[in-house]
Design a protein around this motif. Structure first.
Motif, mmCIF file in Angstrom:
data_model
loop_
_atom_site.group_PDB
_atom_site.id
_atom_site.type_symbol
_atom_site.label_atom_id
_atom_site.label_comp_id
_atom_site.label_asym_id
_atom_site.label_seq_id
_atom_site.Cartn_x
_atom_site.Cartn_y
_atom_site.Cartn_z
ATOM 1 N N LYS A 159 0.817 -1.218 0.000
ATOM 2 C CA LYS A 159 0.000 0.000 0.000
ATOM 3 C C LYS A 159 0.852 1.271 0.000
ATOM 4 O O LYS A 159 2.082 1.216 0.055
ATOM 5 N N CYS A 206 1.975 1.961 4.064
ATOM 6 C CA CYS A 206 2.294 0.871 4.993
ATOM 7 C C CYS A 206 2.695 -0.351 4.175
ATOM 8 O O CYS A 206 2.638 -0.328 2.949
ATOM 9 N N CYS A 250 1.216 -3.316 4.094
ATOM 10 C CA CYS A 250 0.137 -4.266 3.811
ATOM 11 C C CYS A 250 0.066 -4.559 2.317
ATOM 12 O O CYS A 250 0.357 -3.689 1.501
ATOM 13 N N VAL A 258 -4.697 -5.396 6.643
ATOM 14 C CA VAL A 258 -4.815 -4.134 7.374
ATOM 15 C C VAL A 258 -3.796 -4.077 8.513
ATOM 16 O O VAL A 258 -3.339 -5.113 8.994
ATOM 17 N N CYS A 259 -3.435 -2.858 8.901
ATOM 18 C CA CYS A 259 -2.491 -2.671 10.006
ATOM 19 C C CYS A 259 -2.817 -1.338 10.679
ATOM 20 O O CYS A 259 -3.679 -0.604 10.194
ATOM 21 N N CYS A 306 -2.958 1.759 8.051
ATOM 22 C CA CYS A 306 -4.081 1.941 7.126
ATOM 23 C C CYS A 306 -5.421 1.913 7.854
ATOM 24 O O CYS A 306 -6.439 2.317 7.298
HETATM 25 ZN ZN LIG Z 1 -1.581 -1.306 6.430
#
Ligand SMILES: [Zn+2]
Length: 491
Positions: A31, A34, A36, A48-49, A52
């Motif tokens: 992304k 990040c 991900c 997801v993290c 994001c």
């Molecule tokens: Zn992320």
């Protein structure tokens, strides 16, 4: 569905003004801010993290690959790339935007002042300006359908949060729905050639909003514009614009005023619906993103990206038209994708006569594929098979009639040309006296054409060659046949 095209009566009196905003997802592995995965179709909420998801304290780190792709796209669209651009927060609340703001670019976008050339209805060309190309992150997705309680609940998939996007904004230079369609078609083609996006509209990798207004012809001031959203194909964009132009003219003609608003296109009903009044830029309270420094791309970086640009579709068509003696239409067919154009040219360059490869591909293979409604990927005849056929034809080992028959077998049995040719090795009559006998018969049967030849109409040779070839059931050696026909006619 109403409106095949805007009625000429309306266009005589009113001029539409159209601008397009296109969002394109970039094909990076991760992304924008990040690590991900940036991948379509994974289970919801698995990529997801904290970054994001916008959790407190998480900080964004810019993905360099996304900057490369955005710069490539900007250069391919003839934009000037700004060496120092600024990320900005665009504040708004929506359930699929957990941060409460989107990181975008506002006052200082990555690139500006580009253009795309489109063909016009009268056969000419027109440049559509590109105001800006900026980088931003995508939001998540609200799922309104597909669950047992979808009638009362909306589900959220945040995998798409933080996917890198470029937004490409055109100048309000477009004057007809057809021009809008052409602009989008060219834009998609250029982006596909650069390889920065798959531009898959069904998966949302390329999304388009249109701004459209009308003004009385001769008036300089723009009319009040309406934004049309939620359109997922170029054909629907054209239809939505046609509908919207007629609707706006109707409002004006009946003494009303067009409202500045956002409208949604309903493809089933073929009309637009008012969604909400349009936000103004100040509604978003833009300000520079405090968590990211200015984006600096050096002159060297820009030059390196420029060097990476492939030959773009417009230039490639121009060159191929000259090199292979193609029509504009055929050039479009051969350059429809960069991969296909590459494969064609690589093959054609190994052939005795590259132009013949183009010709055989377009007339013989293209025709058969069209009739079957399949693409070249599913063709039983490979590029190597096409080159072999072209070479055999070129050196006169087979006649064009024999080639056609061999291709028929290829498509019937699903076999490549080489296989069929080796098995069937069509018989050729190379015995001059046998061919001469056939020529004599044809000459005797067509005295009027012989007269024409002797009167100077030398192009009639083709007629005799065709007749004799037919009489030989396509088996006469073409080179020999040609030579003998001319000798007989002269003698
Ligand atoms: Zn992320």
């Amino acid at each position: 569905m109403p409106s095949a095209a805007v009625s000429p009566g309306i266009l005589k009196k009113y001029e539409p003004v159209i601008g397009l905003e296109v969002h394109v997802q970039l094909l990076t592995a991760s992304k924008l801010f990040c690590g991900c995965a940036n991948r379509f179709g994974d289970d919801p909420n698995t990529n997801v993290c904290p970054v994001c998801l916008g959790l407190p304290g998480a900080l964004p780190v810019l993905n360099e690959k996304a900057v490369e792709f955005a710069t490539l796209a900007a250069l391919a669209l003839h934009c000037e790339v700004r060496e120092r651009s600024i990320f900005a927060r665009k504040n708004y609340f929506y359930p699929d935007l957990p941060k409460g703001y989107q990181i975008s670019q506002y006052e200082k976008p990555l690139a500006e002042h580009g253009s795309i050339e489109v063909p016009t209805a009268d056969g000419g060309k027109k440049k559509i300006g590109i105001t800006r190309l900026h980088m931003e992150e995508d939001a998540g997705k609200s799922l309104h359908e597909g669950f047992s309680d979808s009638a009362t609940r909306t589900y959220l998939d945040l995998n798409r949060c933080g996917t890198p996007l470029v937004e490409i904004v055109s100048e309000p230079d477009i004057r007809t729905p057809d021009e809008a369609f052409e602009y989008l078609t060219r834009l998609k083609e250029i982006l596909l050639y650069t390889g920065v996006s798959d531009c898959n509209m069904e998966e949302g990798s390329l999304r388009c909003d249109a701004n459209v207004s009308v003004r009385p012809r001769g008036q300089e001031k723009f009319g009040i514009k309406v934004e049309v959203k939620n359109v997922n194909s170029f054909k629907f964009i054209r239809a939505a614009l046609e509908y919207e132009i007629e609707r706006q003219v109707e409002v004006i003609e009946s003494g009303g005023r067009v409202t500045q608003e956002t409208r949604l296109w309903n493809a089933n009903e073929g009309r637009t619906y008012s969604m909400r009044s349009k936000e103004q830029a100040h509604d978003y309270r833009y300000f520079p993103e405090p968590d990211l420094p200015p984006l600096v791309v050096t002159v060297e970086f820009i030059a390196a990206m420029r060097a990476k640009l492939p030959e773009l579709p417009g230039a490639r068509r121009k060159r191929m038209i000259a090199e292979y003696e193609l029509s504009v239409r055929d050039a479009h067919t051969l350059t429809a994708s960069r991969d296909f154009a590459d494969r064609f040219e690589a093959a054609a360059r190994t052939a005795r006569n590259p132009r013949r490869v183009a010709n055989v591909l377009l007339s013989e293979i293209g025709g058969r594929l069209n009739a079957l409604g399949i693409g070249l990927d599913q063709s039983p005849v490979t590029m190597a098979g096409i080159v072999l056929a072209s070479n055999l034809l070129d050196e006169g080992t087979i006649s064009s009639k024999q080639m056609k028959q061999l291709f028929d077998v290829c498509f019937e049995k699903g076999e490549d040309f080489g296989v069929v040719y080796e098995r069937e090795k069509p018989q050729q009559i190379t015995d001059a006296s046998a061919i001469e006998k056939l020529i004599d018969e044809v000459i005797a049967a067509n005295p009027r054409q012989v007269e024409q030849y002797r009167a100077g109409k030398t192009t009639i040779v083709g007629f005799f060659v065709g007749q004799v070839m037919r009489a030989s059931k396509g088996q006469a050696n073409p080179a020999l046949l040609n030579e003998l026909v001319v000798r007989k006619l002269q003698g």
